[in-house]
Scaffold this motif. Structure first.
Motif, PDB file in Angstrom:
ATOM      1  N   GLU A  60       0.842  -1.203   0.000  1.00  0.00           N
ATOM      2  CA  GLU A  60       0.000   0.000   0.000  1.00  0.00           C
ATOM      3  C   GLU A  60       0.875   1.250   0.000  1.00  0.00           C
ATOM      4  OE1 GLU A  60      -3.303   2.714   0.506  1.00  0.00           O
ATOM      5  OE2 GLU A  60      -3.200   0.630  -0.186  1.00  0.00           O
ATOM      6  N   LEU A  61       1.837   1.316   0.892  1.00  0.00           N
ATOM      7  CA  LEU A  61       2.697   2.491   1.002  1.00  0.00           C
ATOM      8  C   LEU A  61       3.596   2.666  -0.221  1.00  0.00           C
ATOM      9  CD1 LEU A  61       3.700   2.267   4.770  1.00  0.00           C
ATOM     10  CD2 LEU A  61       1.968   3.737   3.710  1.00  0.00           C
ATOM     11  N   ASP A  62       3.956   1.571  -0.864  1.00  0.00           N
ATOM     12  CA  ASP A  62       4.815   1.659  -2.052  1.00  0.00           C
ATOM     13  C   ASP A  62       4.126   2.369  -3.217  1.00  0.00           C
ATOM     14  OD1 ASP A  62       6.930   0.438  -0.831  1.00  0.00           O
ATOM     15  OD2 ASP A  62       6.593  -1.545  -1.722  1.00  0.00           O
ATOM     16  N   ASP A  63       2.800   2.457  -3.171  1.00  0.00           N
ATOM     17  CA  ASP A  63       2.052   3.116  -4.250  1.00  0.00           C
ATOM     18  C   ASP A  63       2.034   4.639  -4.086  1.00  0.00           C
ATOM     19  OD1 ASP A  63       0.543   3.297  -6.573  1.00  0.00           O
ATOM     20  OD2 ASP A  63      -1.366   3.011  -5.537  1.00  0.00           O
ATOM     21  N   TYR A  64       2.535   5.136  -2.961  1.00  0.00           N
ATOM     22  CA  TYR A  64       2.531   6.579  -2.717  1.00  0.00           C
ATOM     23  C   TYR A  64       3.840   7.210  -3.176  1.00  0.00           C
ATOM     24  CZ  TYR A  64      -1.704   6.118   0.028  1.00  0.00           C
ATOM     25  OH  TYR A  64      -2.987   5.857   0.409  1.00  0.00           O
ATOM     26  N   ILE A  65       3.753   8.431  -3.680  1.00  0.00           N
ATOM     27  CA  ILE A  65       4.954   9.185  -4.013  1.00  0.00           C
ATOM     28  C   ILE A  65       5.697   9.456  -2.702  1.00  0.00           C
ATOM     29  CG2 ILE A  65       5.801  11.370  -4.962  1.00  0.00           C
ATOM     30  CD1 ILE A  65       3.108  11.280  -6.634  1.00  0.00           C
ATOM     31  N   GLN A  66       6.939   9.048  -2.643  1.00  0.00           N
ATOM     32  CA  GLN A  66       7.672   9.031  -1.385  1.00  0.00           C
ATOM     33  C   GLN A  66       7.770  10.408  -0.723  1.00  0.00           C
ATOM     34  OE1 GLN A  66       8.744   6.236   0.248  1.00  0.00           O
ATOM     35  NE2 GLN A  66       9.151   7.661   1.931  1.00  0.00           N
ATOM     36  N   ASP A  67       7.886  11.461  -1.516  1.00  0.00           N
ATOM     37  CA  ASP A  67       8.042  12.788  -0.928  1.00  0.00           C
ATOM     38  C   ASP A  67       6.818  13.197  -0.112  1.00  0.00           C
ATOM     39  OD1 ASP A  67      10.666  13.579  -1.595  1.00  0.00           O
ATOM     40  OD2 ASP A  67      10.047  13.915  -3.662  1.00  0.00           O
ATOM     41  N   TYR A  68       5.645  12.719  -0.499  1.00  0.00           N
ATOM     42  CA  TYR A  68       4.460  13.011   0.308  1.00  0.00           C
ATOM     43  C   TYR A  68       4.524  12.255   1.634  1.00  0.00           C
ATOM     44  CZ  TYR A  68       1.903  15.623  -3.238  1.00  0.00           C
ATOM     45  OH  TYR A  68       1.501  16.572  -4.132  1.00  0.00           O
ATOM     46  N   LEU A  69       4.964  10.993   1.575  1.00  0.00           N
ATOM     47  CA  LEU A  69       5.093  10.233   2.818  1.00  0.00           C
ATOM     48  C   LEU A  69       6.130  10.898   3.729  1.00  0.00           C
ATOM     49  CD1 LEU A  69       5.015   6.536   1.534  1.00  0.00           C
ATOM     50  CD2 LEU A  69       3.125   7.937   2.394  1.00  0.00           C
ATOM     51  N   ASN A  70       7.198  11.420   3.139  1.00  0.00           N
ATOM     52  CA  ASN A  70       8.201  12.135   3.938  1.00  0.00           C
ATOM     53  C   ASN A  70       7.596  13.361   4.610  1.00  0.00           C
ATOM     54  OD1 ASN A  70      10.068  10.279   3.031  1.00  0.00           O
ATOM     55  ND2 ASN A  70      10.955  11.626   1.481  1.00  0.00           N
ATOM     56  N   MET A  71       6.771  14.072   3.848  1.00  0.00           N
ATOM     57  CA  MET A  71       6.149  15.280   4.382  1.00  0.00           C
ATOM     58  C   MET A  71       5.223  14.953   5.554  1.00  0.00           C
ATOM     59  SD  MET A  71       4.011  18.156   2.188  1.00  0.00           S
ATOM     60  CE  MET A  71       5.053  17.853   0.779  1.00  0.00           C
ATOM     61  N   TYR A  72       4.624  13.766   5.493  1.00  0.00           N
ATOM     62  CA  TYR A  72       3.667  13.357   6.525  1.00  0.00           C
ATOM     63  C   TYR A  72       4.319  12.586   7.673  1.00  0.00           C
ATOM     64  CZ  TYR A  72      -0.770  14.933   4.649  1.00  0.00           C
ATOM     65  OH  TYR A  72      -1.826  15.722   4.259  1.00  0.00           O
ATOM     66  N   THR A  73       5.618  12.390   7.598  1.00  0.00           N
ATOM     67  CA  THR A  73       6.319  11.686   8.668  1.00  0.00           C
ATOM     68  C   THR A  73       6.834  12.687   9.691  1.00  0.00           C
ATOM     69  OG1 THR A  73       6.947   9.879   7.193  1.00  0.00           O
ATOM     70  CG2 THR A  73       8.237  10.154   9.206  1.00  0.00           C
ATOM     71  N   ILE A  74       6.337  12.583  10.903  1.00  0.00           N
ATOM     72  CA  ILE A  74       6.696  13.497  11.989  1.00  0.00           C
ATOM     73  C   ILE A  74       7.194  12.667  13.171  1.00  0.00           C
ATOM     74  CG2 ILE A  74       5.809  15.187  13.651  1.00  0.00           C
ATOM     75  CD1 ILE A  74       3.806  16.058  11.540  1.00  0.00           C
ATOM     76  N   GLY A  75       8.381  12.984  13.627  1.00  0.00           N
ATOM     77  CA  GLY A  75       8.951  12.228  14.729  1.00  0.00           C
ATOM     78  C   GLY A  75       9.165  10.769  14.402  1.00  0.00           C
ATOM     79  N   GLY A  76       9.413  10.492  13.118  1.00  0.00           N
ATOM     80  CA  GLY A  76       9.665   9.116  12.698  1.00  0.00           C
ATOM     81  C   GLY A  76       8.423   8.302  12.415  1.00  0.00           C
ATOM     82  N   HIS A  77       7.240   8.910  12.534  1.00  0.00           N
ATOM     83  CA  HIS A  77       5.995   8.170  12.327  1.00  0.00           C
ATOM     84  C   HIS A  77       5.132   8.819  11.228  1.00  0.00           C
ATOM     85  CE1 HIS A  77       6.762   5.605  15.717  1.00  0.00           C
ATOM     86  NE2 HIS A  77       6.886   6.644  16.537  1.00  0.00           N
ATOM     87  N   LEU A  78       4.504   7.972  10.428  1.00  0.00           N
ATOM     88  CA  LEU A  78       3.559   8.449   9.416  1.00  0.00           C
ATOM     89  C   LEU A  78       2.268   8.813  10.146  1.00  0.00           C
ATOM     90  CD1 LEU A  78       3.081   8.819   6.341  1.00  0.00           C
ATOM     91  CD2 LEU A  78       2.139   6.487   6.328  1.00  0.00           C
ATOM     92  N   HIS A  79       2.082  10.106  10.392  1.00  0.00           N
ATOM     93  CA  HIS A  79       0.990  10.526  11.275  1.00  0.00           C
ATOM     94  C   HIS A  79      -0.366  10.518  10.584  1.00  0.00           C
ATOM     95  CE1 HIS A  79       0.997  14.481   9.279  1.00  0.00           C
ATOM     96  NE2 HIS A  79      -0.131  14.723   9.897  1.00  0.00           N
ATOM     97  N   ALA A  80      -0.387  10.549   9.257  1.00  0.00           N
ATOM     98  CA  ALA A  80      -1.635  10.517   8.492  1.00  0.00           C
ATOM     99  C   ALA A  80      -1.308  10.036   7.089  1.00  0.00           C
ATOM    100  CB  ALA A  80      -2.295  11.891   8.453  1.00  0.00           C
ATOM    101  N   LEU A  81      -2.330   9.659   6.342  1.00  0.00           N
ATOM    102  CA  LEU A  81      -2.140   9.140   4.991  1.00  0.00           C
ATOM    103  C   LEU A  81      -2.546  10.219   3.995  1.00  0.00           C
ATOM    104  CD1 LEU A  81      -1.225   6.464   3.704  1.00  0.00           C
ATOM    105  CD2 LEU A  81      -3.646   5.852   3.500  1.00  0.00           C
ATOM    106  N   PRO A  82      -1.595  10.761   3.214  1.00  0.00           N
ATOM    107  CA  PRO A  82      -1.936  11.833   2.268  1.00  0.00           C
ATOM    108  C   PRO A  82      -2.956  11.362   1.240  1.00  0.00           C
ATOM    109  CG  PRO A  82       0.265  10.979   1.830  1.00  0.00           C
ATOM    110  CD  PRO A  82      -0.183  10.370   3.125  1.00  0.00           C
TER     111      PRO A  82
END
Length: 456
Positions: A140-162
Motif C-alpha cells: 500500500e505504502l509503495d504506491d505513494y509518491i515518497q516525498d508526500y510520505l516524507n512530508m507526513y512523517t513526523i517524529g519518525g511516524h507516518l501521522h496521516a495518509l496523504p
C-alpha cells in the motif's frame, strides 16, 4: 531551498509521469472478503471530513450537499462489510479547527479525520494519532509518491495518509477585461507571470467603484493564509528563511513593502468591500456575481463555480484563468502546496483498529484518489492515480510555475504552526484599518510569533 525542492518533487512527479491508472476500481483496498463480516463483532466508526466535495462529476444528483459523497463511500463499504457501521460528519471550514481540538480535549475525537496537513500535524505533535507506518502493508505504502510520505512523517511516524494536495496561483476572471477591451494586460498561459507594476495597471483598468473590485484578499480568518502569504512572497519576503523555524522572517524590508502596497490598494478601493471582515464565501459570491477580478485560489474554484451555476447563483460572464501571483522586479517566487490526508486517532480496541484501517485503505484507493483530484482540483498522491487532469490548461499552468519557480515553505509541520498561524491576520487587519503602520504591524507579529516559537 532543499525543502522547496522536496516539495517540488512531491507535486511535480505525478504531473510529469504519465502513469497508467490502476484498474482495481472502487473495491480496491476494501480488505477482507467482501460481502462477509459473517460472525464479525459489530464495529462503529466515526468519520469526520472537511467541506470539500459537492456535486461530484457523474454523481451530481446524488451529491448536492457536502458530506453526500462521503456518505455514499461509507454505504458502499458497509455493504461490503455488514458488521461495520460508519457515521459520517461533514464540518464547515470554520468548525473544523474548533470542533476537532475540542473533541480531543473531551476524549471523543473521530476515528478517522480528513483534514489539512497544517492541522493534522499538530495532532501528531500532541501524540493522539496512530502510527500508520506500522498498520499499513508495504504494498500500500509503495504506491505513494515518497516525498508526500516524507512530508507526513513526523517524529519518525507516518501521522496521516496523504490523499491529495492543492497548489494555489491567482485566478482571474478574464471576462471582465474582455468587456473593456483590456485582455492584453493579462498574462498568457505560456507565460503566466507579471510584475507588480503590470498587475497594478491591469486591475486599475477594470476597477468600477461600487461595482467591480479587481482584487480579493482573505484576511478575515487564518483559513485563507495562503492568499496573504502569496502576496508577501511576490515581494520577496519569506515566512521562514532557509529552513530556520526558530523565528519568522516576514518582518523585512520586502515584507513591509508588500504590506504597504496592500494598504494602498485598499485605500484606492481596489480590494473587496469590508476587506478586513470578508471571508472566502464572500469572495466567491463577488466572483460569481461578476464583481471580482482576481483572487488567490486553487483549481477547486472551477468546481465551486460549476456548482454555483447549477444552483443559479451566478450572474454575467465567467472565463476563469490561472496565472501566477504578481512579483516585484527580480523576484521569482514559487507556489504554496497544501496536502490533505486521513488521520486515525488512537484506538483502544484491536478489532476496531483493524476495521478502521480497512476503511482507511478503501477511502484512499486508486479510484477515490482520482475522484478526489478531479473534483477538488488538486493533485493525487498515489502513483497508480496517474494524472487525471492532464488536459486541463489551468492545471498545466500550475505545473509550469512549479517546474520553473518551485514551491514556498509555509512551515506546515512545525509544532507551533497552529499557534503562529492565527497571529498574522489581525496585524494585517490593523494595518488596513490604519491602527498600525505596516512596519509596526509586522514588528508586532514578529515579536508575538517568535515568543511562541522560542517558548519564552
Amino acid at each position: 531551498m532543499k525543502r522547496a525542492r522536496k516539495w517540488f518533487a512531491a507535486v511535480a512527479v505525478p504531473l510529469l509521469l504519465a502513469a497508467t491508472a490502476c484498474s482495481q476500481g472502487g473495491e480496491s483496498g476494501s480488505g477482507p472478503a467482501q460481502g462477509g463480516g459473517s460472525g464479525e463483532k459489530p464495529v462503529t466508526i466515526s468519520y469526520w471530513v472537511d467541506s470539500r466535495f459537492q456535486l461530484i462529476k457523474g454523481m451530481e444528483d446524488k451529491t448536492p450537499n457536502f458530506g453526500d459523497y462521503e456518505t455514499l463511500q461509507a454505504k458502499k463499504f458497509m455493504e461490503l462489510h455488514p458488521h461495520v457501521k460508519i457515521e459520517v460528519q461533514a464540518l464547515t471550514w470554520d468548525d473544523i479547527p474548533k470542533k476537532v481540538p475540542a473533541a480531543i480535549v473531551g476524549g471523543t475525537p473521530p476515528d478517522i479525520l480528513r483534514d489539512y496537513l497544517g492541522r493534522t500535524a499538530q495532532y501528531a505533535h500532541q501524540g493522539v494519532l496512530e502510527p500508520l507506518e506500522t498498520l499499513l502493508p508495504k504494498e500500500e505504502l509503495d504506491d505513494y509518491i515518497q516525498d508526500y510520505l516524507n512530508m507526513y512523517t513526523i517524529g519518525g511516524h507516518l501521522h496521516a495518509l496523504p490523499a491529495y494536495a492543492w497548489s494555489a496561483g491567482m485566478v482571474v476572471n478574464k471576462a471582465l477585461w474582455k468587456e473593456k477591451g483590456k485582455e492584453a494586460l493579462l498574462p498568457k498561459a505560456d507565460n503566466p507571470y507579471w510584475t507588480i507594476e503590470q498587475f497594478d495597471a491591469a486591475i486599475r483598468a477594470v476597477a468600477d467603484k461600487g461595482k467591480v473590485f479587481p482584487l480579493g484578499v482573505q484576511i478575515a480568518v487564518p483559513q485563507g493564509d495562503q492568499m496573504i502569504m502569496n502576496w508577501f512572497w511576490g515581494f520577496g519576503a519569506k515566512f521562514f528563511k532557509n529552513g530556520d523555524y526558530s523565528k519568522v522572517a516576514l518582518n523585512s524590508p520586502e515584507g513591509v513593502k508588500a504590506l504597504e502596497h496592500l494598504v494602498k490598494l485598499n485605500d484606492d478601493g481596489l480590494l473587496q468591500p469590508s476587506a478586513v471582515t470578508a471571508k472566502a464565501g464572500d469572495l466567491d459570491t463577488l466572483m460569481w456575481q461578476g464583481q471580482l477580478g482576481a483572487y488567490s485560489d486553487t483549481l477547486a474554484v472551477w468546481s465551486r463555480l460549476s456548482a454555483a451555476k447549477q444552483q443559479g447563483k451566478t450572474k454575467g460572464d465567467h472565463e476563469l484563468v490561472m496565472v501566477h501571483q504578481p512579483n516585484a522586479d527580480g523576484v521569482k517566487n514559487g507556489l504554496p502546496v497544501g496536502p490533505t490526508g486521513f488521520a486515525v486517532f488512537k484506538q483502544k480496541d484491536e478489532h476496531k483498529r483493524k476495521w478502521v484501517i480497512e476503511f482507511l485503505k478503501f477511502l484512499n484507493n486508486t479510484e477515490h484518489q482520482q475522484a478526489y483530484a478531479v473534483n477538488a482540483g488538486q493533485f493525487p498522491v498515489k502513483k497508480s492515480a496517474g494524472v487525471p487532469m492532464k488536459d486541463d490548461p489551468n492545471y498545466a499552468v500550475l505545473q509550469k510555475i512549479i517546474q520553473e519557480r518551485g514551491l514556498e515553505d509555509m512551515g506546515l509541520t512545525i509544532p507551533k504552526y497552529a499557534e503562529i498561524r492565527v497571529l498574522l491576520q489581525p496585524e494585517v487587519q490593523a494595518a488596513l484599518l490604519k491602527q498600525k503602520t505596516p512596519a509596526q504591524a509586522l514588528a508586532d507579529y514578529e515579536k508575538a510569533a517568535n515568543k511562541i516559537l522560542s517558548g519564552k
